[in-house]
Design an enzyme around this catalytic site. Structure first.
Site, PDB file in Angstrom:
ATOM      1  N   ASP A 226      -2.111  -0.921   2.865  1.00 51.57           N
ATOM      2  CA  ASP A 226      -3.287  -1.553   2.378  1.00 51.57           C
ATOM      3  C   ASP A 226      -3.385  -1.720   0.856  1.00 51.57           C
ATOM      4  O   ASP A 226      -3.249  -0.712   0.262  1.00 51.57           O
ATOM      5  CB  ASP A 226      -4.478  -0.818   2.832  1.00 51.57           C
ATOM      6  CG  ASP A 226      -4.671  -0.931   4.319  1.00 51.57           C
ATOM      7  OD1 ASP A 226      -4.607  -2.025   4.826  1.00 51.57           O
ATOM      8  OD2 ASP A 226      -4.868   0.015   4.926  1.00 51.57           O
ATOM      9  N   HIS A 405      -1.127  -5.619  -7.023  1.00 51.10           N
ATOM     10  CA  HIS A 405      -1.172  -4.375  -6.252  1.00 51.10           C
ATOM     11  C   HIS A 405      -0.479  -4.554  -4.899  1.00 51.10           C
ATOM     12  O   HIS A 405       0.366  -3.737  -4.507  1.00 51.10           O
ATOM     13  CB  HIS A 405      -2.623  -3.941  -6.046  1.00 51.10           C
ATOM     14  CG  HIS A 405      -2.810  -2.757  -5.154  1.00 51.10           C
ATOM     15  ND1 HIS A 405      -3.120  -1.505  -5.638  1.00 51.10           N
ATOM     16  CD2 HIS A 405      -2.732  -2.627  -3.797  1.00 51.10           C
ATOM     17  CE1 HIS A 405      -3.214  -0.658  -4.625  1.00 51.10           C
ATOM     18  NE2 HIS A 405      -2.989  -1.313  -3.487  1.00 51.10           N
ATOM     19  N   GLU A 406      -0.823  -5.629  -4.185  1.00 46.99           N
ATOM     20  CA  GLU A 406      -0.265  -5.819  -2.846  1.00 46.99           C
ATOM     21  C   GLU A 406       1.239  -6.095  -2.901  1.00 46.99           C
ATOM     22  O   GLU A 406       2.008  -5.544  -2.113  1.00 46.99           O
ATOM     23  CB  GLU A 406      -1.000  -6.937  -2.112  1.00 46.99           C
ATOM     24  CG  GLU A 406      -2.473  -6.683  -1.880  1.00 46.99           C
ATOM     25  CD  GLU A 406      -2.762  -5.323  -1.243  1.00 46.99           C
ATOM     26  OE1 GLU A 406      -1.910  -4.800  -0.513  1.00 46.99           O
ATOM     27  OE2 GLU A 406      -3.850  -4.786  -1.496  1.00 46.99           O
ATOM     28  N   HIS A 409       3.441  -3.039  -3.174  1.00 50.45           N
ATOM     29  CA  HIS A 409       3.734  -2.307  -1.943  1.00 50.45           C
ATOM     30  C   HIS A 409       5.073  -2.766  -1.357  1.00 50.45           C
ATOM     31  O   HIS A 409       5.861  -1.953  -0.862  1.00 50.45           O
ATOM     32  CB  HIS A 409       2.629  -2.525  -0.909  1.00 50.45           C
ATOM     33  CG  HIS A 409       1.438  -1.652  -1.105  1.00 50.45           C
ATOM     34  ND1 HIS A 409       1.516  -0.279  -1.134  1.00 50.45           N
ATOM     35  CD2 HIS A 409       0.125  -1.967  -1.269  1.00 50.45           C
ATOM     36  CE1 HIS A 409       0.295   0.228  -1.303  1.00 50.45           C
ATOM     37  NE2 HIS A 409      -0.560  -0.779  -1.394  1.00 50.45           N
ATOM     38  N   GLU A 434       0.220   3.829  -3.211  1.00 53.37           N
ATOM     39  CA  GLU A 434      -0.999   3.242  -3.762  1.00 53.37           C
ATOM     40  C   GLU A 434      -1.033   3.380  -5.280  1.00 53.37           C
ATOM     41  O   GLU A 434      -1.484   2.478  -5.995  1.00 53.37           O
ATOM     42  CB  GLU A 434      -2.229   3.899  -3.133  1.00 53.37           C
ATOM     43  CG  GLU A 434      -2.362   3.714  -1.626  1.00 53.37           C
ATOM     44  CD  GLU A 434      -2.482   2.273  -1.192  1.00 53.37           C
ATOM     45  OE1 GLU A 434      -2.873   1.421  -2.020  1.00 53.37           O
ATOM     46  OE2 GLU A 434      -2.179   1.993  -0.019  1.00 53.37           O
TER      47      GLU A 434
END
EC number: 3.4.24.-
Length: 600
Positions: A226, A405-406, A409, A434
């Site tokens: 997430d 941010h995504e 990941h 994260e």
């Protein structure tokens, strides 16, 4: 995953996590953060996942040549890696198999799987790194099971697919079913079928491990974490800072055929070799607005996100940001051979046909974002949502820190563990994931004087953003240290502690070496922000599967030894120690240690 401080009414896993975390904090689960994670798939169904603890050794300038096989130059990366692991762990040749590897500058990286009777383990892996043909680090989660299930399944995979689909509320996605061993915490090794199921509506994507003898679901890997053009330039955080029209922003080294070509085919839409940005399906694209490859779609903040021009603006910005992250991380080592995301790898190694898919204004949720990272060769998928706390509502694809941010990941899940996407699955390592995602967003938006950093302030219309505190060098503004982890099980809260630590590392390097305006395109500079990003990515390839905070810190120290001959060793130790990760910090204790090496 890009979670918020407030509970949001959404159905997918990351938000559900926040609600059950509070309910289980009364029991002492802290020692298991580095080996376990609980996937709450539904209210009535959860999977308790176990990963063997990883060991991690670093060797500074490298093992000397008189240390038998352990220092042999990897003229053949495959066979040398296997020989090293056999020697170091005392296992025979039938117990190891080469998974993947790559070479970067004067460094080599290899990833090895454990086998039994020709069957590989899912969660027992090792990784070796060399510099100048000397071993500089070694990580391992190899196991010594007391009992092995028979290598011949007695339950057919086809007979349990429907059970898996029902349990995980998804559909089998057609990816070939595998047969592997799964190390369990009772000392046994179960033979399992590996089955991938997805649910596009709720953004879930699991690889599920089903006992090949009993048909019982034993474990799972959760792939979801997430996450000219008129766009919001990547150094800006959010829409109020102003869109600009950028001409030819692609990097010709990282994207030699540009952003709109795949093989011999070209597109005039938000679709290309590295990224496809769409609404609803891969065909729901934004086309050029005028002459060839002009995407001029200014965003109108007075209107709702879903109006046609704003949707086009969202797709354009998402396409630009994910491509830009692809390009600058390519310059720093996230290349085809190092398991990046591209459809055409130009015969440079790695698995192809895995460009990033970005679903903007995704209908499956609100007030969040996520990124699903499967193994090298399958596309990563970012889902960007509309945020509903304002009127008009706001689009997450117009806040760049969310997109960066995504995408991060995808980078951290691929580089940790050699492209498997299985090696950030324990609670502590997911928390690190994260933290890295926040930290890279922080890096893209900093200026010469490193300032306090807040995420998610635009979409929430809250100057405090979505984290509990700004990332800051001030212990008053942000007092979080390694010891803060104690009692925390929510991965985003754990991530805050690591992101704040890295914020302080970044600041210390910029204080020492200055700041480069061209860091995204020139990784040869000596400035602090250049050094930081090199160490950031180098350390990911060094660290073991399911790292702890202490492992991750050790990987940074070794990365500096590899690339800069330990020129920044004391600076790094002081920065890590200032946040409790000193030289005597011990994994799993979550007790601050502020010691630095005696010679510092």
């Amino acid at each position: 995953m890009f979670a918020t401080k407030t509970f949001l009414s959404s159905v997918f896993l990351a938000i559900a996590y926040a609600s059950w975390a509070n309910a289980i904090q009364e029991r002492d689960i802290q020692p298991s953060l580095s080996t376990r994670h609980v996937h709450h798939v539904r209210r009535d169904f959860k999977v308790d996942v176990f990963h063997p603890a990883s060991t991690f050794e670093t060797f500074g300038t490298g093992l000397e040549t008189d240390v038998s096989i352990e220092a042999r130059a990897p003229t053949d990366l495959n066979s040398t890696a296997l020989a090293f692991v056999q020697s170091r762990l005392g296992v025979d040749a039938s117990s190891v198999g080469f998974k993947s590897g790559f070479t970067a500058r004067n460094e080599k990286f290899a990833y090895v799987k454990q086998y039994h009777d020709g069957v590989p383990f899912i969660n027992a892996v090792a990784n070796v790194a060399w510099k100048n043909d000397k071993v500089v680090s070694f990580g391992s989660s190899f196991v010594k099971p007391q009992r092995f299930a028979s290598t011949r399944p007695t339950v057919a995979a086809s007979s349990v697919i429907s059970k898996v689909e029902a349990a995980f509320d998804g559909k089998y996605n057609g990816f070939p079913v595998g047969l592997e061993y799964l190390a369990q915490d009772d000392g046994s090794a179960a033979l399992v079928h590996t089955i991938q199921v997805q649910n596009e509506e709720v953004n879930s994507w699991y690889e599920v491990y089903v006992d090949a003898h009993s048909g019982e679901i034993l474990s799972a890997t959760d792939y979801v974490a997430d996450a000219s053009y008129t766009v919001l330039p990547i150094h800006k955080r959010a829409l109020p800072e102003g869109q600009e029209t950028l001409v030819d922003p692609q990097d010709d080294l990282a994207s030699p055929s540009g952003w709109h070509t795949i093989g011999t085919a070209s597109s005039v839409t938000t679709s290309g070799n590295n990224v496809v940005a769409y609404k609803t399906s891969d065909t729901g694209l934004t086309s050029q607005s005028s002459a060839t490859l002009n995407f001029d779609y200014p965003y109108d903040i007075a209107l709702q996100p879903a109006v046609a021009a704003n949707l086009d603006s969202a797709r354009t910005n998402a396409f630009y940001i994910i491509n830009t992250v692809h390009d600058f991380t390519y310059r720093y080592g996230f290349t085809e051979a190092a398991f990046n995301f591209q459809n055409d790898n130009f015969d440079k190694g790695g698995a192809a046909n895995d460009r990033v898919r970005v679903s903007v204004q995704d209908a499956s949720g609100t007030n969040n974002a996520n990124f699903a990272t499967p193994a090298d060769g399958q596309s990563g998928t970012a889902r960007m949502y509309i945020w509903t706390q304002t009127s008009p509502q706001r689009d997450g694809s117009l806040e760049n820190d969310i997109l960066v941010h995504e995408m991060t990941h995808g980078i951290t899940n691929r580089l940790t563990g050699g492209g498997t996407a299985r090696c950030l699955q324990t609670t502590e390592s997911r928390g690190l994931g994260e933290g890295w995602s926040d930290a890279l967003a922080d890096w893209t938006e900093q200026v010469p004087e490193i300032k306090d950093y807040v995420l998610g302030d635009y979409v929430t219309n809250n100057p405090a953003g979505i984290r509990t505190r700004p990332y800051s060098r001030s212990s008053t503004v942000n007092p979080q240290t390694y010891a803060t982890i104690r009692g925390i099980t929510a991965v985003h809260r754990i991530g805050e502690i690591w992101a704040n630590t890295l914020h302080n590392v970044h600041a210390a390097l910029v204080d020492e070496y200055g700041w480069s305006e061209t860091a995204r395109t020139n990784p040869e500079g000596t400035e602090g922000n250049v050094v930081y990003l090199h160490l950031f990515l180098d350390a990911l390839a060094l660290q073991p599967c399911n790292p702890t905070f202490v492992n991750a810190r050790a990987a940074w120290i070794q990365a500096d030894a590899n690339r800069y001959d330990s020129a920044n060793r004391c600076l790094l130790w002081r920065a890590f120690a200032s946040r409790g990760l000193g030289i005597n910090a011990v994994s799993g204790t979550y007790t601050d240690n502020n010691d630095i090496p005696a010679d510092c």
